[in-house]
Design a protein around this motif. Structure first.
Motif, mmCIF file in Angstrom:
data_model
loop_
_atom_site.group_PDB
_atom_site.id
_atom_site.type_symbol
_atom_site.label_atom_id
_atom_site.label_comp_id
_atom_site.label_asym_id
_atom_site.label_seq_id
_atom_site.Cartn_x
_atom_site.Cartn_y
_atom_site.Cartn_z
ATOM 1 N N ARG A 49 22.670 -12.819 -54.532
ATOM 2 C CA ARG A 49 23.719 -13.756 -54.959
ATOM 3 C C ARG A 49 24.411 -13.164 -56.186
ATOM 4 N N PHE A 50 25.728 -12.960 -56.072
ATOM 5 C CA PHE A 50 26.499 -12.460 -57.213
ATOM 6 C C PHE A 50 26.870 -13.620 -58.117
ATOM 7 N N GLN A 51 26.589 -13.433 -59.423
ATOM 8 C CA GLN A 51 26.962 -14.437 -60.419
ATOM 9 C C GLN A 51 27.742 -13.719 -61.510
ATOM 10 N N PRO A 52 28.546 -14.435 -62.305
ATOM 11 C CA PRO A 52 29.352 -13.759 -63.324
ATOM 12 C C PRO A 52 28.510 -12.880 -64.267
ATOM 13 N N GLY A 53 27.292 -13.289 -64.608
ATOM 14 C CA GLY A 53 26.469 -12.498 -65.542
ATOM 15 C C GLY A 53 25.849 -11.277 -64.904
ATOM 16 N N GLY A 54 25.798 -11.219 -63.569
ATOM 17 C CA GLY A 54 25.136 -10.107 -62.865
ATOM 18 C C GLY A 54 24.491 -10.621 -61.587
ATOM 19 N N PRO A 55 24.159 -9.725 -60.668
ATOM 20 C CA PRO A 55 23.593 -10.153 -59.387
ATOM 21 C C PRO A 55 22.112 -10.544 -59.476
ATOM 22 N N LEU A 56 21.706 -11.423 -58.575
ATOM 23 C CA LEU A 56 20.296 -11.835 -58.463
ATOM 24 C C LEU A 56 19.833 -11.506 -57.045
ATOM 25 N N ALA A 57 18.805 -10.645 -56.942
ATOM 26 C CA ALA A 57 18.292 -10.270 -55.615
ATOM 27 C C ALA A 57 16.897 -10.831 -55.410
ATOM 28 N N PHE A 58 16.637 -11.302 -54.203
ATOM 29 C CA PHE A 58 15.297 -11.696 -53.764
ATOM 30 C C PHE A 58 14.926 -10.742 -52.631
ATOM 31 N N LEU A 59 13.898 -9.923 -52.858
ATOM 32 C CA LEU A 59 13.521 -8.910 -51.868
ATOM 33 C C LEU A 59 12.190 -9.304 -51.234
ATOM 34 N N PRO A 60 12.099 -9.298 -49.900
ATOM 35 C CA PRO A 60 10.907 -9.819 -49.234
ATOM 36 C C PRO A 60 9.709 -8.865 -49.316
ATOM 37 N N LEU A 61 8.621 -9.333 -49.905
ATOM 38 C CA LEU A 61 7.397 -8.523 -50.003
ATOM 39 C C LEU A 61 6.545 -8.718 -48.759
ATOM 40 N N ALA A 62 5.673 -7.747 -48.500
ATOM 41 C CA ALA A 62 4.810 -7.801 -47.316
ATOM 42 C C ALA A 62 3.859 -9.001 -47.367
ATOM 43 N N ASP A 63 3.523 -9.480 -48.580
ATOM 44 C CA ASP A 63 2.550 -10.586 -48.678
ATOM 45 C C ASP A 63 3.217 -11.973 -48.602
ATOM 46 N N GLY A 64 4.503 -12.023 -48.274
ATOM 47 C CA GLY A 64 5.183 -13.312 -48.096
ATOM 48 C C GLY A 64 5.940 -13.774 -49.324
ATOM 49 N N ARG A 65 5.652 -13.144 -50.496
ATOM 50 C CA ARG A 65 6.412 -13.504 -51.699
ATOM 51 C C ARG A 65 7.708 -12.699 -51.745
ATOM 52 N N CYS A 66 8.507 -12.947 -52.781
ATOM 53 C CA CYS A 66 9.726 -12.155 -52.991
ATOM 54 C C CYS A 66 9.624 -11.452 -54.337
ATOM 55 N N SER A 67 10.216 -10.268 -54.397
ATOM 56 C CA SER A 67 10.348 -9.576 -55.668
ATOM 57 C C SER A 67 11.775 -9.833 -56.141
ATOM 58 N N ILE A 68 11.922 -10.319 -57.365
ATOM 59 C CA ILE A 68 13.296 -10.597 -57.823
ATOM 60 C C ILE A 68 13.800 -9.499 -58.754
ATOM 61 N N VAL A 69 15.087 -9.218 -58.678
ATOM 62 C CA VAL A 69 15.774 -8.344 -59.641
ATOM 63 C C VAL A 69 16.958 -9.164 -60.118
ATOM 64 N N TRP A 70 16.842 -9.678 -61.350
ATOM 65 C CA TRP A 70 17.842 -10.605 -61.875
ATOM 66 C C TRP A 70 18.571 -9.904 -63.019
ATOM 67 N N SER A 71 19.784 -9.426 -62.738
ATOM 68 C CA SER A 71 20.565 -8.712 -63.758
ATOM 69 C C SER A 71 21.295 -9.725 -64.619
ATOM 70 N N LEU A 72 21.063 -9.641 -65.919
ATOM 71 C CA LEU A 72 21.617 -10.631 -66.851
ATOM 72 C C LEU A 72 22.116 -9.939 -68.108
ATOM 73 N N PRO A 73 23.152 -10.503 -68.759
ATOM 74 C CA PRO A 73 23.553 -9.954 -70.066
ATOM 75 C C PRO A 73 22.334 -9.918 -70.992
ATOM 76 N N ASP A 74 22.317 -8.920 -71.893
ATOM 77 C CA ASP A 74 21.128 -8.684 -72.726
ATOM 78 C C ASP A 74 20.549 -9.956 -73.369
#
Ligand SMILES: Cc1cc2nc3c(=O)[nH]c(=O)nc-3n(C[C@H](O)[C@H](O)[C@H](O)COP(=O)(O)OP(=O)(O)OC[C@H]3O[C@@H](n4cnc5c(N)ncnc54)[C@H](O)[C@@H]3O)c2cc1C
Length: 420
Positions: free
Chosen positions: A234-259
């Motif tokens: 999901r693209f947001q003005p502060g930076g994109p937020l990714a939810f990546l599917p892990l093999a164990d059913g959880r998600c790994s997030i990469v949340w790009s945000l201003p410092d």
């Protein structure tokens, strides 16, 4: 030492990219030494999933498969994703990629950095010192100079922990002096030490770009609903937020945000963090029910002004650092490996001196333009999607919807992401 007695290549840095290159060259019959400063921590199934994961593209998987390490990675822990959904926080429209539309089993795989490095490291050390590796495994460390050992065909001579303290970049050969006094004389030296490469500086190669003023907050989270084997962004003005599917059913997030925003999010208590994260993700997978501790990485764009100096070359993050919004950094590094491997193999087949600068420049020409294009493209996406100016937001929502509907362009994007 005669010309014939020198090594074919010294690779410095045994991260995923350097270890893959060393292994690939050794498999092709080149005599290779690999120098690594810090012994990697072994991957163990019982440990928590490494906070750093990457989305591997199909061509990266193919490379790892060709090096006979993919099966061991996939059997241990890799989460295939079959769909990718990209949308904008400020505008309607969604881009959806489906592996089935491409006749593929998966669009990519989410794998821990540490697992990739572990599999490659084991393969590099396999013929050399398997007994020592087992012993060190039990102590949960690979440390010590145990890997400086005899060499069988296809092996890599591993020097770890070790660092290069001096290079003589000569016409006939390059000589790397290690901190223990060992002198490695080779036709070619490759710096694969990551973004902070000291060899790049020693070679006088500038590394410019821009700081995004953002940090990527990473964590693994459990969600109310299953992730549907989908990589979400999901693209947001502060930076994109990714939810990546892990093999164990959880998600790994990469949340790009201003410092400053990243610092605030890092300081939230667990419940507040989960609530804010769920909201930022539009609750696409329901509530966030659990989260691991958070880490953050500064985001930068960096490009080396050249990849070659005499008999030395740069690969991976030592040559280029890109925004993680499309999960391309390591994939680009593996493409460097595949290209350099091909160029060196072809030179040898023609009987050329494979470490000579004109040969290395073929690699540079191909990869520098491709990596620069990718980095600039990601930079443009970050700028366009990072603004909350109304008309721009409306346009990009329309653009996402248009790309989604127009097959050829969508196919082109999918191919670029897959490395095809
Ligand atoms: C938040 C985030 C998310 C990301 N997501 C993705 C993704 O989804 N997909 C993707 O493809 N990429 C992704 N990346 C990028 C990816 O992590 C990097 O591109 C990749 O790890 C670079 O690998 P490397 O081997 O070039 O360098 P590194 O992983 O940095 O390895 C360098 C190695 O060199 C060693 N070293 C350092 N200095 C010396 C020295 N002086 N002497 C000897 N050895 C030395 C280090 O110990 C290390 O082992 C992401 C990055 C971030 C920050």
């Amino acid at each position: 030492m005669s010309r014939r007695q020198i090594l074919d290549a010294v690779v410095v840095g045994a991260g995923p990219v350097g270890a893959a290159l060393a292994l690939a060259l050794a498999r092709d019959g080149f005599e290779v030494a690999l120098v690594e400063a810090r012994a990697p921590k072994p991957w163990r199934a019982e440990d928590e999933v490494d906070p750093r994961v990457v989305a591997l593209a199909p061509d990266a998987r193919d490379l790892l498969d060709d090096l006979d390490v993919w099966t061991s990675i996939a059997e241990r822990r890799a989460g295939a994703y079959r769909h990718m959904r990209v949308w904008d926080a400020l505008a309607p429209g969604e881009l959806h990629f489906d592996a089935a539309e491409r006749g593929a089993a998966a669009l990519g795989w989410i794998v821990e950095n540490r697992l990739i490095q572990d599999a490659l490291w084991r393969a590099c050390a396999a013929g050399a010192s398997a007994v020592a590796l087992d012993r060190e495994d039990r102590a949960a460390t690979y440390s010590g100079r145990i890997f400086e050992s005899r060499r069988a065909a296809g092996d890599v001579r591993v020097h770890c922990p070790a660092e290069v303290v001096e290079i003589e970049n000569g016409d006939e050969a390059v000589v790397a002096t290690l901190d223990d006094g060992t002198r490695l004389r080779a036709a070619l030296l490759v710096a694969a030490e990551g973004a902070e490469s000291s060899l790049r500086g020693r070679l006088g190669i500038a590394f410019g770009g821009r700081d995004y003023g953002q940090r990527a907050v990473v964590a693994h989270v459990a969600t109310e609903r299953p992730h549907e084997s989908t990589a979400w962004q999901r693209f947001q003005p502060g930076g994109p937020l990714a939810f990546l599917p892990l093999a164990d059913g959880r998600c790994s997030i990469v949340w790009s945000l201003p410092d400053a925003e990243a610092a605030r999010v890092l300081a939230l208590d667990d419940a507040a963090f989960r609530a804010e994260l769920g909201c930022a993700f539009d609750f696409r997978l329901g509530a966030i029910t659990a989260a691991t501790p958070r880490l953050a990485f500064p985001l930068r764009l960096r490009l080396a002004e050249r990849y070659v100096d005499g008999r030395c070359a740069l690969v991976g993050d030592a040559a280029h650092v890109v925004h993680p919004l499309a999960g391309q950094g390591m994939n680009l590094g593996f493409r460097d490996v595949a290209c350099l491997r091909r160029v060196l193999r072809e030179a040898r087949e023609r009987g050329d001196d494979h470490g000579a600068a004109p040969i290395l420049r073929r690699y540079e020409r191909e990869r520098r333009s491709e990596n620069t294009l990718a980095a600039r493209g990601l930079d443009a996406i970050e700028r366009v999607f990072g603004t909350d100016i109304g008309p721009v937001a409306a346009l990009r929502g329309a653009a996402l919807a248009a790309v989604d509907r127009f097959g050829p362009i969508k196919h082109w994007f999918a191919n670029r992401a897959a490395g095809r």
